[in-house]
Every structure is written in C-alpha cells, then in structure tokens.
Design a protein around this motif. Structure first.
Motif, PDB file in Angstrom:
ATOM      1  N   ASP A  43       0.831  -1.209   0.196  1.00  0.00           N
ATOM      2  CA  ASP A  43       0.100   0.042   0.099  1.00  0.00           C
ATOM      3  C   ASP A  43       1.129   1.159  -0.082  1.00  0.00           C
ATOM      4  N   VAL A  44       0.782   1.972  -0.978  1.00  0.00           N
ATOM      5  CA  VAL A  44       1.869   2.981  -1.326  1.00  0.00           C
ATOM      6  C   VAL A  44       1.505   4.138  -0.044  1.00  0.00           C
ATOM      7  N   GLU A  45       0.372   4.572   0.323  1.00  0.00           N
ATOM      8  CA  GLU A  45      -0.018   5.559   1.037  1.00  0.00           C
ATOM      9  C   GLU A  45       0.601   5.207   2.313  1.00  0.00           C
ATOM     10  N   ARG A  46       0.259   3.946   3.113  1.00  0.00           N
ATOM     11  CA  ARG A  46       0.455   3.500   4.291  1.00  0.00           C
ATOM     12  C   ARG A  46       1.894   3.165   4.212  1.00  0.00           C
ATOM     13  N   ASP A  63     -11.858   1.586  -6.645  1.00  0.00           N
ATOM     14  CA  ASP A  63     -11.961   1.082  -7.874  1.00  0.00           C
ATOM     15  C   ASP A  63     -10.350   0.568  -7.917  1.00  0.00           C
ATOM     16  N   PRO A  64     -10.474  -0.876  -7.613  1.00  0.00           N
ATOM     17  CA  PRO A  64      -8.888  -1.613  -7.488  1.00  0.00           C
ATOM     18  C   PRO A  64      -8.125  -1.499  -8.766  1.00  0.00           C
ATOM     19  N   LYS A  65      -8.869  -1.499  -9.894  1.00  0.00           N
ATOM     20  CA  LYS A  65      -8.207  -1.625 -11.224  1.00  0.00           C
ATOM     21  C   LYS A  65      -7.445  -0.132 -11.643  1.00  0.00           C
ATOM     22  N   LYS A  66      -8.232   0.811 -11.199  1.00  0.00           N
ATOM     23  CA  LYS A  66      -7.712   2.165 -11.359  1.00  0.00           C
ATOM     24  C   LYS A  66      -6.598   2.635 -10.244  1.00  0.00           C
ATOM     25  N   ALA A  67      -6.681   1.910  -9.334  1.00  0.00           N
ATOM     26  CA  ALA A  67      -5.592   2.171  -8.183  1.00  0.00           C
ATOM     27  C   ALA A  67      -4.333   1.406  -8.084  1.00  0.00           C
ATOM     28  N   LEU A  68      -4.499   0.221  -9.050  1.00  0.00           N
ATOM     29  CA  LEU A  68      -3.435  -0.681  -9.243  1.00  0.00           C
ATOM     30  C   LEU A  68      -2.138   0.040  -9.695  1.00  0.00           C
ATOM     31  N   ASN A  69      -1.176  -0.073  -9.305  1.00  0.00           N
ATOM     32  CA  ASN A  69       0.272   0.794  -9.668  1.00  0.00           C
ATOM     33  C   ASN A  69       0.412   2.252  -9.182  1.00  0.00           C
ATOM     34  N   LYS A  70      -0.940   2.830  -8.503  1.00  0.00           N
ATOM     35  CA  LYS A  70      -0.826   3.971  -8.162  1.00  0.00           C
ATOM     36  C   LYS A  70      -0.867   4.042  -6.714  1.00  0.00           C
TER      37      LYS A  70
END
Length: 179
Positions: A43-46, A63-70
């Motif tokens: 998890d990038v933020e945490r 939206d897990p697909k949009k969140a992937l790699n971001k």
C-alpha cells in the motif's frame, strides 16, 4: 479491519475483518477460505504490505483496477490453502501463554465468503459457532484448553483483559464452552 503482522515477515500484515471488535482480546486464530485467491500488496500511502482476498481489494480501494500501480502494487498471490499454518503476532498477550505454539495461526474453512470484509476472519471461539467449530477441528481448543471468555454476564471485561478490565462492551456474555 485489523492488521496482524506475520511472524515470519513483520513488514507484512494479514488484514482481518470482524463485526465484533469487542472479541479481539480473545483472538486465537485467523481463518481463510482454502480455495479462494489472496493477494499480498504494498500500500503506497501506508507504506505497508497487506494480505487479503484478491476480490475484496474493493474494501481498500474504490476502484482497484484504477488504483493498481498508483495506490498499491501486487507483490504475490496465494490460495487460502497456501496460507494455512502461517503464524502471526497476536494483538494482545492476554491468552498467549496458554495458546502459544498452537494458536495464532491461519486456518482454513469454507464458511468464509467472498462477499464482504477482507476474506480473512478473526476467530474468537467463545463468541462464534463457526469459530468454535474451526478451532476445535484444529485442536486449538479442547478439553484442556477452553475458549477464553473474558466477559462477564453483565457484558464487562474481566481481569484477564487487564487493559480494559471493568469496561462495558454492550453485549451480554454468551460464551461457548467445551463440554
């Protein structure tokens, strides 16, 4: 949701779900579905690694697909069966001496669903029929090791839960006991 760090990898936590947080002092195991797919993410933020059911990523990301790699990166995939026996660090040490070596592990059972939560369910066998059944099946509770029930008939934590002793938890004690 509650995170339980893995003993073998303290930087990675199992992300468990419970609808009864007042039972967490009595946690003895975590349960996953043996056939479902689980994922280890960063998890990038945490800035932490978490493991949860792959199709329940929606509980963390709209939206897990949009969140992937971001917002997160996938590090590994497992089935629940792969995870069976993994050890984690318990949240509380209230019952550690009694259950160390036999409890605080990932267990498998098919009652776990993929419809809500994280796909990893906290187990407190004095407070849930499925929890009691699964921990009995694995031998964690038996005639010599009864399920811990640190709540009295008025719904108040007892002395075993020293940090919260006397605190009302808004439920009456309906502990399941070994016969």
């Amino acid at each position: 949701m509650v995170s339980f760090p893995l003993k073998s990898d303290p930087e990675t936590s199992l992300l468990a779900w419970t609808t009864t947080p007042w039972t967490l002092p009595s946690n003895l195991a975590l349960c996953v579905h043996p056939e479902y797919k689980y994922v280890k993410i960063y998890d990038v933020e945490r800035k932490r690694n978490f493991i949860l059911m792959e199709n329940r990523l929606v509980i963390l990301y709209k939206d897990p697909k949009k969140a992937l790699n971001k917002q997160y990166k996938v590090l590994a995939h497992y089935t629940g069966k792969d995870m069976e026996g993994w050890e984690y660090v318990p949240l509380f040490d209230y019952f550690r001496s009694t259950f160390e070596g036999v409890g605080f592990k990932v267990l498998n059972d098919t009652y776990i669903t993929d419809e809500d939560g994280t796909g990893i369910v906290h187990q407190a066998p004095a407070f849930g029929e499925d929890d009691y059944r699964v921990l009995t099946k694995y031998g964690i509770i038996n005639d010599d090791r009864h399920p811990p029930c640190p709540i009295d008939e008025k719904g108040i934590y007892t002395k075993e839960v020293r940090d919260y002793v006397g605190q009302y938890v808004k439920v009456s004690s309906n502990c399941l006991r070994s016969s």
